[in-house]
Design a protein around this motif. Structure first.
Motif, PDB file in Angstrom:
ATOM      1  N   ARG A 376      13.575 -38.334 -42.888  1.00 55.38           N
ATOM      2  CA  ARG A 376      12.759 -38.343 -44.099  1.00 55.38           C
ATOM      3  C   ARG A 376      13.461 -37.585 -45.221  1.00 55.38           C
ATOM      4  NH1 ARG A 376       7.970 -40.048 -43.941  1.00 55.38           N
ATOM      5  NH2 ARG A 376       7.739 -39.530 -41.723  1.00 55.38           N
ATOM      6  N   ASN A 377      13.481 -38.172 -46.400  1.00 53.65           N
ATOM      7  CA  ASN A 377      14.101 -37.610 -47.604  1.00 53.65           C
ATOM      8  C   ASN A 377      15.626 -37.566 -47.545  1.00 53.65           C
ATOM      9  OD1 ASN A 377      11.461 -37.187 -48.215  1.00 53.65           O
ATOM     10  ND2 ASN A 377      11.590 -34.988 -48.481  1.00 53.65           N
ATOM     11  N   GLU A 378      16.218 -38.134 -46.538  1.00 50.56           N
ATOM     12  CA  GLU A 378      17.671 -38.087 -46.406  1.00 50.56           C
ATOM     13  C   GLU A 378      18.326 -39.236 -47.171  1.00 50.56           C
ATOM     14  OE1 GLU A 378      21.119 -38.303 -42.879  1.00 50.56           O
ATOM     15  OE2 GLU A 378      19.028 -38.813 -42.432  1.00 50.56           O
ATOM     16  N   ILE A 379      19.516 -38.975 -47.720  1.00 52.08           N
ATOM     17  CA  ILE A 379      20.369 -40.040 -48.242  1.00 52.08           C
ATOM     18  C   ILE A 379      21.554 -40.166 -47.295  1.00 52.08           C
ATOM     19  CG2 ILE A 379      21.764 -40.864 -50.162  1.00 52.08           C
ATOM     20  CD1 ILE A 379      20.101 -39.218 -52.053  1.00 52.08           C
ATOM     21  N   LEU A 380      21.622 -41.275 -46.608  1.00 53.77           N
ATOM     22  CA  LEU A 380      22.688 -41.532 -45.643  1.00 53.77           C
ATOM     23  C   LEU A 380      23.682 -42.508 -46.247  1.00 53.77           C
ATOM     24  CD1 LEU A 380      23.880 -41.369 -42.723  1.00 53.77           C
ATOM     25  CD2 LEU A 380      22.406 -43.330 -42.153  1.00 53.77           C
ATOM     26  N   GLY A 381      24.919 -42.100 -46.383  1.00 49.13           N
ATOM     27  CA  GLY A 381      25.958 -42.976 -46.903  1.00 49.13           C
ATOM     28  C   GLY A 381      26.648 -43.722 -45.784  1.00 49.13           C
ATOM     29  N   ILE A 382      26.700 -45.052 -45.898  1.00 51.24           N
ATOM     30  CA  ILE A 382      27.385 -45.876 -44.895  1.00 51.24           C
ATOM     31  C   ILE A 382      28.665 -46.395 -45.525  1.00 51.24           C
ATOM     32  CG2 ILE A 382      27.212 -47.922 -43.425  1.00 51.24           C
ATOM     33  CD1 ILE A 382      24.201 -47.529 -43.381  1.00 51.24           C
ATOM     34  N   ILE A 383      29.787 -45.966 -45.001  1.00 52.23           N
ATOM     35  CA  ILE A 383      31.082 -46.307 -45.578  1.00 52.23           C
ATOM     36  C   ILE A 383      31.990 -46.906 -44.520  1.00 52.23           C
ATOM     37  CG2 ILE A 383      30.922 -44.536 -47.366  1.00 52.23           C
ATOM     38  CD1 ILE A 383      32.819 -42.810 -45.692  1.00 52.23           C
ATOM     39  N   GLY A 384      33.097 -47.447 -44.986  1.00 48.03           N
ATOM     40  CA  GLY A 384      34.082 -48.038 -44.092  1.00 48.03           C
ATOM     41  C   GLY A 384      34.885 -49.077 -44.832  1.00 48.03           C
ATOM     42  N   PRO A 385      36.005 -49.506 -44.255  1.00 52.54           N
ATOM     43  CA  PRO A 385      36.846 -50.508 -44.920  1.00 52.54           C
ATOM     44  C   PRO A 385      36.141 -51.858 -45.023  1.00 52.54           C
ATOM     45  CG  PRO A 385      37.587 -50.117 -42.680  1.00 52.54           C
ATOM     46  CD  PRO A 385      36.540 -49.097 -42.947  1.00 52.54           C
ATOM     47  N   ASN A 386      36.658 -52.719 -45.882  1.00 55.45           N
ATOM     48  CA  ASN A 386      36.115 -54.081 -45.986  1.00 55.45           C
ATOM     49  C   ASN A 386      36.167 -54.759 -44.626  1.00 55.45           C
ATOM     50  OD1 ASN A 386      35.629 -53.933 -48.753  1.00 55.45           O
ATOM     51  ND2 ASN A 386      37.714 -54.567 -49.270  1.00 55.45           N
ATOM     52  N   GLY A 387      35.067 -55.448 -44.279  1.00 57.88           N
ATOM     53  CA  GLY A 387      34.994 -56.114 -42.985  1.00 57.88           C
ATOM     54  C   GLY A 387      34.567 -55.209 -41.849  1.00 57.88           C
ATOM     55  N   ALA A 388      34.118 -53.985 -42.195  1.00 54.07           N
ATOM     56  CA  ALA A 388      33.727 -53.039 -41.144  1.00 54.07           C
ATOM     57  C   ALA A 388      32.358 -53.359 -40.552  1.00 54.07           C
ATOM     58  CB  ALA A 388      33.732 -51.612 -41.696  1.00 54.07           C
ATOM     59  N   GLY A 389      31.565 -54.230 -41.215  1.00 49.53           N
ATOM     60  CA  GLY A 389      30.247 -54.606 -40.701  1.00 49.53           C
ATOM     61  C   GLY A 389      29.092 -53.930 -41.405  1.00 49.53           C
ATOM     62  N   LYS A 390      29.345 -53.337 -42.572  1.00 53.03           N
ATOM     63  CA  LYS A 390      28.288 -52.581 -43.276  1.00 53.03           C
ATOM     64  C   LYS A 390      27.157 -53.495 -43.744  1.00 53.03           C
ATOM     65  CE  LYS A 390      31.242 -51.052 -46.355  1.00 53.03           C
ATOM     66  NZ  LYS A 390      32.425 -51.772 -45.856  1.00 53.03           N
ATOM     67  N   THR A 391      27.488 -54.546 -44.501  1.00 51.09           N
ATOM     68  CA  THR A 391      26.445 -55.457 -44.991  1.00 51.09           C
ATOM     69  C   THR A 391      25.798 -56.214 -43.840  1.00 51.09           C
ATOM     70  OG1 THR A 391      27.495 -55.692 -47.160  1.00 51.09           O
ATOM     71  CG2 THR A 391      26.005 -57.445 -46.490  1.00 51.09           C
ATOM     72  N   THR A 392      26.582 -56.550 -42.817  1.00 57.03           N
ATOM     73  CA  THR A 392      25.998 -57.195 -41.633  1.00 57.03           C
ATOM     74  C   THR A 392      24.961 -56.290 -41.000  1.00 57.03           C
ATOM     75  OG1 THR A 392      28.058 -58.393 -41.223  1.00 57.03           O
ATOM     76  CG2 THR A 392      26.519 -58.235 -39.396  1.00 57.03           C
ATOM     77  N   LEU A 393      25.257 -54.973 -40.939  1.00 53.65           N
ATOM     78  CA  LEU A 393      24.290 -54.023 -40.391  1.00 53.65           C
ATOM     79  C   LEU A 393      22.996 -54.041 -41.214  1.00 53.65           C
ATOM     80  CD1 LEU A 393      23.469 -51.650 -38.567  1.00 53.65           C
ATOM     81  CD2 LEU A 393      24.662 -50.124 -40.162  1.00 53.65           C
ATOM     82  N   PHE A 394      23.110 -54.049 -42.534  1.00 51.87           N
ATOM     83  CA  PHE A 394      21.915 -54.131 -43.384  1.00 51.87           C
ATOM     84  C   PHE A 394      21.152 -55.426 -43.133  1.00 51.87           C
ATOM     85  CE2 PHE A 394      22.154 -51.094 -47.273  1.00 51.87           C
ATOM     86  CZ  PHE A 394      22.259 -50.017 -46.410  1.00 51.87           C
ATOM     87  N   ASN A 395      21.872 -56.527 -42.992  1.00 52.30           N
ATOM     88  CA  ASN A 395      21.212 -57.814 -42.745  1.00 52.30           C
ATOM     89  C   ASN A 395      20.461 -57.816 -41.410  1.00 52.30           C
ATOM     90  OD1 ASN A 395      22.016 -59.002 -45.148  1.00 52.30           O
ATOM     91  ND2 ASN A 395      23.889 -59.840 -44.285  1.00 52.30           N
ATOM     92  N   LEU A 396      20.970 -57.084 -40.444  1.00 54.10           N
ATOM     93  CA  LEU A 396      20.261 -56.947 -39.159  1.00 54.10           C
ATOM     94  C   LEU A 396      19.016 -56.080 -39.322  1.00 54.10           C
ATOM     95  CD1 LEU A 396      23.316 -56.351 -36.778  1.00 54.10           C
ATOM     96  CD2 LEU A 396      21.988 -58.453 -37.012  1.00 54.10           C
TER      97      LEU A 396
END
Length: 592
Positions: A376-396
Motif C-alpha cells: 500500500r502506497n508503494e511505487i514499484l519500478g519495473i525495469i529491464g532491457p527491451n524484450g524483458a517481458g515488462k509489458t507482457t507482465l502488465f498484460n497478464l
C-alpha cells in the motif's frame, strides 16, 4: 438547451413530413414516402450496432427478414393481427441478435463483416427449402383496421413516421447515455475501453439485440405494407446494402445520418428503377454502389459530419495574434523530485501479490515464474532491457493475456486469469505504453468512460471524472477533443481516465515516454501525489534519472524472469543489473 433543440428538430421534421404526405394522393408516390421511412428506420437499426461500435454488419437483412416472415406466417397460420405480430417480430429480432452476436463477436474487422453476411444468405436458402418462396398475406376485408389493411395509403406513411420517431428517440437516448458512451469507446479503442472497465462483449450483445429488435419490427411492418414476402426481397444482399448505404451516406454514428441518407437515396433509386428498371435491371444496386463511392471520396464519415464540420469552420472566429502564440495547455504544479517519498507505515500492507506467474508463446518464455509484492502506497519500478517481458507482465496482470501458471491476489482475492473489466472492477487500473485515447471524444468524455465502472448514474460518473481531471491538472482544457492534445496532455488524460474508476492499484506503462525534461517533472509530480493519496503504483519506465528519485523499490526483469528486486540505491549498483540493463556509462554518469 441542446436536448430541447433536439426534440424540437424531431417534432419539426415529423410535422413537415406528415404534412407533405397528406397532400399526396398518387398511391405510388405515397408508397415511396412510406419506404423512405421504412429504410430510415432500418438504417437506424444498423447504426445502433455498426455506427456506434465500428463493427460493420453486412447481415442485417437476417433480422429484417425474420420480422417480415413473422408477420406473414403469423397471419397465415395463426390469424394474428400485425398490431401483435410487430412486437413479437421485435422480440424475435432481438433474440436472433443475441444468438448471432455471441459467437460472431469473437471475430474482428472484415472477418466479422463477412461472418455477418453469411447469416441472411443461410436463412434465405432455409426458407426457400421450406417452400416459402413467395407468401401473400391474406386480405381481411371484414376487419381491415385490425390487420393494418388501410384503404388510404397515407395511413401507412403516418404509422411508419411514428415508428421512425420512436427509432430516433431510442437512438438519441442510447447516444446520450452510458450505453452510447460505452459503444463509442469500443469503436474508437476497444483495448482502452476494456482497461477502463467496460465489459465489451456485454455491451456489444446489448447493441446487436436492440439493433435486431428495431430491424425485426420494421421488417414486420414492411411485409404489411407490400402484402407479399419473398426470401430474396427480405433476406437478399441488397436489403443489407440499403441499411448500410443510407447510414454511411447520411453519416454513421449519428441520429440523423440514416434519415438524411434515406430521404435522398430512396426516392432517387425508386424513381430510376421505375423509369429505367426494365431497360437496366438492377439499377438500384448501381445507385447504391455509386453513392458509397461518392461518399468515400467526398465525405468519408457521411454528409451529416461533412456539413457539421463546414458549419463549425464558418462559425469559428479568426484567431488573434495572442491566441495564436498562447494556446491553452495543461499546467501541473511541480513538486521536488530530488528525493524519494517517505514510506508510510501502511506500506507494509500487501495490495497485490504475484506468485510464479508464467506465460509462453510457443517456445518463447515471455514471463518466467515472476513473483513480487506491491504494498500500500508503494511505487514499484519495473525495469529491464527491451524484450524483458515488462509489458507482457502488465498484460497478464490486467487481463489482456491469460497466464499459463501462477497466482495473482488483489487485496487477498484470487484474480488469476480474470478479464480486463473484472480486474478494473476489483481496483486495478492501467495506462498504455502506446497511448490509447478515444480521439473524437473530449477529455471530459474520455475520463467519464473510466468512471462508469464505479458510478451508478451518469451524474456520479461526471462528478468522478471532474475530480480525476482536476487531480492531474487538466480542468482548464477538459472540453478539448483528445485528437488535438499534446503528448503530455494525452498522458495525463489517460492517467485521469484510470483514476476515474477509483482504483487502489495503478499499472503505468511508460507514462513518461515521449516527454521533455520539464514535462517529465510535471507528470512525476502527479504520480508522487497519487502515492501520497493511498494509491499503490507499479510503473514501467526507461527514464532512469526520474525513476531512481521516484520509486520506493525496483523489480528488474531480464528474459522474462526476475533478475533482482530491492531499493533503488542497491539495485542500480548491482553488477547483474549494470551488465544486463544500465551499462557502465550510466553508472559513471550517475556518480557525477
Amino acid at each position: 438547451m441542446s436536448s430541447r433543440r433536439s426534440i424540437v428538430s424531431i417534432a419539426v421534421f415529423a410535422a413537415i413530413y406528415a404534412a407533405i404526405s397528406l397532400t399526396i394522393t398518387n398511391s405510388y408516390y405515397q408508397l415511396i414516402m412510406t419506404l423512405v421511412l421504412v429504410w430510415a428506420v432500418f438504417g437506424l437499426s444498423w447504426n445502433l450496432l455498426s455506427g456506434y461500435t465500428g463493427l460493420i454488419s453486412f447481415g442485417h437483412a437476417a433480422f429484417f427478414g425474420i420480422g417480415a416472415y413473422t408477420t406473414a406466417l403469423g397471419q397465415i397460420y395463426f390469424d394474428l393481427s400485425p398490431w401483435l405480430l410487430i412486437p413479437i417480430a421485435a422480440m424475435l429480432g432481438g433474440l436472433a441478435g443475441l444468438l448471432i452476436g455471441f459467437p460472431t463477436f469473437r471475430l474482428q474487422g472484415h472477418y466479422f463483416a463477412l461472418a455477418m453476411l453469411a447469416y441472411p444468405l443461410a436463412i434465405l436458402y432455409v426458407f426457400e427449402w421450406l417452400g416459402f418462396q413467395e407468401i401473400t398475406l391474406p386480405i381481411k376485408r371484414d376487419n381491415p383496421i385490425a390487420y393494418m389493411q388501410f384503404a388510404d395509403p397515407r395511413a401507412y406513411t403516418l404509422l411508419a413516421l411514428v415508428m421512425l420517431v420512436g427509432a430516433i428517440l431510442l437512438t438519441r437516448t442510447v447516444e446520450r447515455g452510458r450505453f452510447g458512451m460505452a459503444l463509442l469507446a469500443i469503436k474508437q479503442n476497444q483495448a482502452a475501453a476494456e482497461a477502463a472497465g467496460i465489459n465489451t462483449l456485454a455491451w456489444k450483445l446489448r447493441a446487436i439485440s436492440l439493433s435486431g429488435a428495431v430491424a425485426g419490427a420494421i421488417g414486420a411492418f414492411y411485409a404489411v405494407v407490400l402484402l407479399v414476402v419473398t426470401p430474396q426481397s427480405v433476406f437478399g444482399m441488397l436489403v443489407s446494402a440499403q441499411a448500410l448505404t443510407v447510414a454511411m451516406f447520411g453519416g454513421v454514428g449519428t441520429v440523423w445520418g440514416p434519415v438524411i441518407g434515406s430521404v435522398i437515396l430512396i426516392p432517387l433509386a425508386e424513381a430510376l428503377n421505375a423509369e429505367a428498371g426494365s431497360r437496366f435491371p438492377g439499377i438500384q444496386g448501381v445507385i447504391y454502389g455509386l453513392a458509397i463511392i461518392g461518399v468515400i471520396l467526398v465525405a468519408p464519415d457521411g454528409l451529416f459530419w461533412k456539413v457539421r464540420d463546414i458549419l463549425r469552420r464558418c462559425k469559428l472566429p479568426l484567431p488573434s495574434a495572442e491566441a495564436t502564440f498562447a494556446p491553452v495547455t495543461a499546467t501541473v504544479t511541480k513538486l521536488p523530485v530530488s528525493t524519494r517519498r517517505d514510506q508510510s507505515s501502511g506500506q507494509m500492507d500487501v495490495v497485490l501479490e504475484v506468485s510464479n506467474l508464467s506465460r509462453s508463446f510457443g517456445g518463447l518464455k515471455a514471463v518466467q515464474n515472476v513473483s513480487f509484492k506491491l504494498h500500500r502506497n508503494e511505487i514499484l519500478g519495473i525495469i529491464g532491457p527491451n524484450g524483458a517481458g515488462k509489458t507482457t507482465l502488465f498484460n497478464l496482470l490486467n487481463g489482456f493475456l491469460r497466464p499459463d501458471t501462477g497466482e495473482v491476489l488483489v487485496e487477498g482475492r484470487d484474480m488469476f486469469a480474470r478479464k480486463p473489466h473484472e480486474l478494473c472492477e476489483a481496483g486495478v487500473a492501467r495506462t498504455f505504453q502506446i497511448m490509447r485515447p478515444f480521439p473524437r471524444m473530449s477529455i471530459a468524455d474520455n475520463v467519464v468512460v473510466g468512471a462508469y465502472v464505479r458510478a451508478k448514474t451518469d451524474a456520479e460518473a461526471r462528478s468522478l471524472a471532474a475530480d480525476a481531471i482536476a487531480r492531474v491538472g487538466l480542468s482548464p482544457i477538459a472540453e478539448r477533443i483528445a485528437g488535438e492534445l499534446s503528448t503530455k496532455e494525452l498522458r495525463l488524460m489517460e492517467l485521469a481516465r484510470a483514476l476515474a474508476g477509483q482504483p487502489r492499484i495503478l499499472l503505468l506503462d511508460e507514462t513518461l515516454a515521449g516527454l521533455g525534461h520539464d514535462e517529465t517533472d510535471e507528470v512525476v509530480a502527479v504520480i508522487q501525489r497519487l502515492a501520497r493519496d493511498n494509491m499503490s503504483i507499479a510503473i514501467i519506465e526507461h527514464t532512469m534519472q526520474a525513476m531512481v528519485r521516484l520509486v520506493d523499490n525496483f523489480l528488474v526483469l531480464d528474459h522474462g524472469a526476475v533478475l533482482v528486486e530491492g531499493k533503488p540505491d542497491a539495485v542500480t549498483r548491482d553488477t547483474r543489473v549494470i551488465e544486463a540493463y544500465l551499462g557502465k556509462k550510466w553508472v559513471a554518469h550517475a556518480a557525477h
